[in-house]
Design a protein around this motif. Sequence first.
Motif, PDB file in Angstrom:
ATOM      1  N   ALA A  93      22.314 -25.830 -43.398  1.00 19.80           N
ATOM      2  CA  ALA A  93      21.488 -26.978 -43.667  1.00 19.80           C
ATOM      3  C   ALA A  93      21.422 -27.811 -42.754  1.00 19.80           C
ATOM      4  CB  ALA A  93      21.961 -27.614 -45.093  1.00 19.80           C
ATOM      5  N   VAL A  94      20.301 -28.395 -42.390  1.00 19.43           N
ATOM      6  CA  VAL A  94      20.103 -29.413 -41.410  1.00 19.43           C
ATOM      7  C   VAL A  94      19.555 -30.580 -42.115  1.00 19.43           C
ATOM      8  CG1 VAL A  94      18.516 -30.217 -39.459  1.00 19.43           C
ATOM      9  CG2 VAL A  94      18.917 -27.601 -39.723  1.00 19.43           C
ATOM     10  N   ASP A  95      20.381 -31.594 -41.637  1.00 18.64           N
ATOM     11  CA  ASP A  95      20.223 -33.182 -42.105  1.00 18.64           C
ATOM     12  C   ASP A  95      18.889 -33.898 -41.574  1.00 18.64           C
ATOM     13  OD1 ASP A  95      20.681 -35.575 -43.507  1.00 18.64           O
ATOM     14  OD2 ASP A  95      21.985 -36.092 -42.160  1.00 18.64           O
ATOM     15  N   ALA A  96      17.922 -33.256 -42.161  1.00 22.76           N
ATOM     16  CA  ALA A  96      16.700 -33.860 -41.707  1.00 22.76           C
ATOM     17  C   ALA A  96      15.533 -33.760 -43.029  1.00 22.76           C
ATOM     18  CB  ALA A  96      16.107 -33.186 -40.636  1.00 22.76           C
ATOM     19  N   ASN A  97      14.594 -34.811 -43.059  1.00 24.53           N
ATOM     20  CA  ASN A  97      13.650 -34.615 -44.133  1.00 24.53           C
ATOM     21  C   ASN A  97      12.612 -33.283 -43.816  1.00 24.53           C
ATOM     22  OD1 ASN A  97      14.565 -36.913 -45.395  1.00 24.53           O
ATOM     23  ND2 ASN A  97      13.143 -38.255 -44.395  1.00 24.53           N
ATOM     24  N   VAL A  98      12.372 -33.190 -42.705  1.00 15.71           N
ATOM     25  CA  VAL A  98      11.466 -31.932 -42.253  1.00 15.71           C
ATOM     26  C   VAL A  98      12.246 -31.076 -41.174  1.00 15.71           C
ATOM     27  CG1 VAL A  98       9.063 -31.288 -41.338  1.00 15.71           C
ATOM     28  CG2 VAL A  98       9.508 -33.152 -43.124  1.00 15.71           C
ATOM     29  N   VAL A  99      12.087 -29.920 -41.259  1.00 20.83           N
ATOM     30  CA  VAL A  99      12.694 -29.204 -40.061  1.00 20.83           C
ATOM     31  C   VAL A  99      11.468 -28.041 -39.640  1.00 20.83           C
ATOM     32  CG1 VAL A  99      14.292 -27.261 -39.462  1.00 20.83           C
ATOM     33  CG2 VAL A  99      14.933 -29.237 -41.115  1.00 20.83           C
ATOM     34  N   VAL A 100      11.243 -28.190 -38.391  1.00 16.48           N
ATOM     35  CA  VAL A 100      10.376 -27.138 -37.821  1.00 16.48           C
ATOM     36  C   VAL A 100      11.220 -25.995 -37.072  1.00 16.48           C
ATOM     37  CG1 VAL A 100       8.414 -26.751 -36.322  1.00 16.48           C
ATOM     38  CG2 VAL A 100       8.609 -28.879 -37.656  1.00 16.48           C
ATOM     39  N   ASP A 101      11.112 -24.790 -37.580  1.00 21.04           N
ATOM     40  CA  ASP A 101      11.914 -23.837 -37.025  1.00 21.04           C
ATOM     41  C   ASP A 101      10.960 -22.815 -36.762  1.00 21.04           C
ATOM     42  OD1 ASP A 101      13.923 -21.949 -36.245  1.00 21.04           O
ATOM     43  OD2 ASP A 101      14.996 -21.879 -38.268  1.00 21.04           O
ATOM     44  N   GLY A 102      10.591 -22.461 -35.360  1.00 22.60           N
ATOM     45  CA  GLY A 102       9.763 -21.503 -35.023  1.00 22.60           C
ATOM     46  C   GLY A 102       8.261 -21.575 -35.683  1.00 22.60           C
ATOM     47  N   ALA A 104       8.208 -21.653 -38.891  1.00 20.53           N
ATOM     48  CA  ALA A 104       8.424 -22.166 -40.399  1.00 20.53           C
ATOM     49  C   ALA A 104       8.737 -23.631 -40.336  1.00 20.53           C
ATOM     50  CB  ALA A 104       9.716 -21.345 -41.034  1.00 20.53           C
ATOM     51  N   VAL A 105       8.271 -24.277 -41.421  1.00 17.70           N
ATOM     52  CA  VAL A 105       8.442 -25.433 -41.535  1.00 17.70           C
ATOM     53  C   VAL A 105       8.893 -26.066 -42.906  1.00 17.70           C
ATOM     54  CG1 VAL A 105       7.261 -27.800 -41.592  1.00 17.70           C
ATOM     55  CG2 VAL A 105       6.385 -26.195 -39.919  1.00 17.70           C
ATOM     56  N   THR A 106       9.745 -26.741 -43.169  1.00 20.15           N
ATOM     57  CA  THR A 106      10.619 -27.039 -44.550  1.00 20.15           C
ATOM     58  C   THR A 106      10.609 -28.518 -44.544  1.00 20.15           C
ATOM     59  OG1 THR A 106      12.651 -26.686 -43.874  1.00 20.15           O
ATOM     60  CG2 THR A 106      11.657 -24.699 -44.644  1.00 20.15           C
ATOM     61  N   GLY A 107      10.390 -28.654 -46.131  1.00 21.07           N
ATOM     62  CA  GLY A 107      10.819 -30.156 -46.227  1.00 21.07           C
ATOM     63  C   GLY A 107      11.700 -30.485 -47.365  1.00 21.07           C
ATOM     64  N   THR A 108      12.128 -31.387 -47.678  1.00 20.23           N
ATOM     65  CA  THR A 108      13.329 -31.701 -48.764  1.00 20.23           C
ATOM     66  C   THR A 108      12.997 -32.053 -49.991  1.00 20.23           C
ATOM     67  OG1 THR A 108      13.880 -33.983 -47.804  1.00 20.23           O
ATOM     68  CG2 THR A 108      15.008 -32.183 -46.829  1.00 20.23           C
ATOM     69  N   GLY A 109      11.813 -32.695 -50.262  1.00 19.85           N
ATOM     70  CA  GLY A 109      11.447 -33.148 -51.558  1.00 19.85           C
ATOM     71  C   GLY A 109      10.127 -33.850 -51.774  1.00 19.85           C
ATOM     72  N   PRO A 110      10.027 -34.288 -53.039  1.00 17.95           N
ATOM     73  CA  PRO A 110       8.640 -35.018 -53.403  1.00 17.95           C
ATOM     74  C   PRO A 110       8.512 -36.203 -52.401  1.00 17.95           C
ATOM     75  CG  PRO A 110       9.520 -34.380 -55.353  1.00 17.95           C
ATOM     76  CD  PRO A 110      10.547 -33.834 -54.164  1.00 17.95           C
ATOM     77  N   ALA A 111       9.443 -36.986 -52.112  1.00 16.96           N
ATOM     78  CA  ALA A 111       9.280 -38.246 -51.340  1.00 16.96           C
ATOM     79  C   ALA A 111       9.161 -38.187 -50.051  1.00 16.96           C
ATOM     80  CB  ALA A 111      10.467 -39.038 -51.593  1.00 16.96           C
TER      81      ALA A 111
END
Length: 295
Positions: A93-102, A104-111
């Motif tokens: 787990a990365v402590d960030a609102n958005v993570v760009v990994d190659g 793949a891009v992931t976000g943490t929630g609605p806000a």
Amino acid sequence: MATSPSPKKVLLPIVAGTEPIEASIPIDILRRAGANVTVASAGDALLVEIMYGVKILADELLVDCAAASYDLIVLPATGHPWFVEKFPPKVTAVDANVVVDGNAVTGTGPATSMEFAMALVEQLYGKEKVEQIAKPMLVRYEGGYSMKELNSVEWHCSGTPKVLLPVANGIEEMEAIILVDALRRANADVVVASAEDGVVVTARYGTRIVADVMLDEAADRAPFDLIIVPGGMPGAKTLGGCEQLVALLKKQAEANRPYGAIGAATAHVLEPHGLLKVRAELPGTCSNPLTARRR
């Protein structure tokens, strides 16, 4: 003469239970950036009721999109901290609102959906495009809220708050859907009412929102504890010219009940009908009052 590059193709599937904010913000932002976004229903019908009773009419069924290729596929389901513990140990787990990994891009929630959507735009088009669309949207990256309260009064209601949210073709989808989502999370009884000829409303960036009722039917449910009008053009202008809505707003003001608008609706709905006049402080009678701005 040089030809314009083809729009980036994006697939965004939705299903019953999809988070409204997590779907609507990427759709809106990516279309603002010029992407060709296909909203696809993973069910067997185009009409999808996602979370909090928000109803969206998809562009296509997901099964009909299988043969196509896309520059980006966006899943409106996040890496919320609640779900991190469900990941296998090898996932860090990365402590960030958005993570760009190659790729793949992931976000943490609605806000954090706005940051997530902007990250997608940056990956597709570059940072200059992000700045181009963020400025007119008044996106603030420094965090926090910017609110000024005038004539503080106590809003009051008995039981579950009844809220009317009118919609029309051309409204800002984010302004409407985020309001519905947030108020229904707070257990308000939100009625989305169409001021058009039918319940399906096409928002400014193509999201097809299905209203709960027509505005004339909603009027029969008055009074409301709150009437809130989303902006976006030409939707706000349509709502400002809707005699039935204006009458409801004027009755709301006369009864000292709260009402409000966002963006273009302040100029096209409230101001022309004298509903932006500063009001004196009024006594509150609610056993569970909410202190808020009233204009």
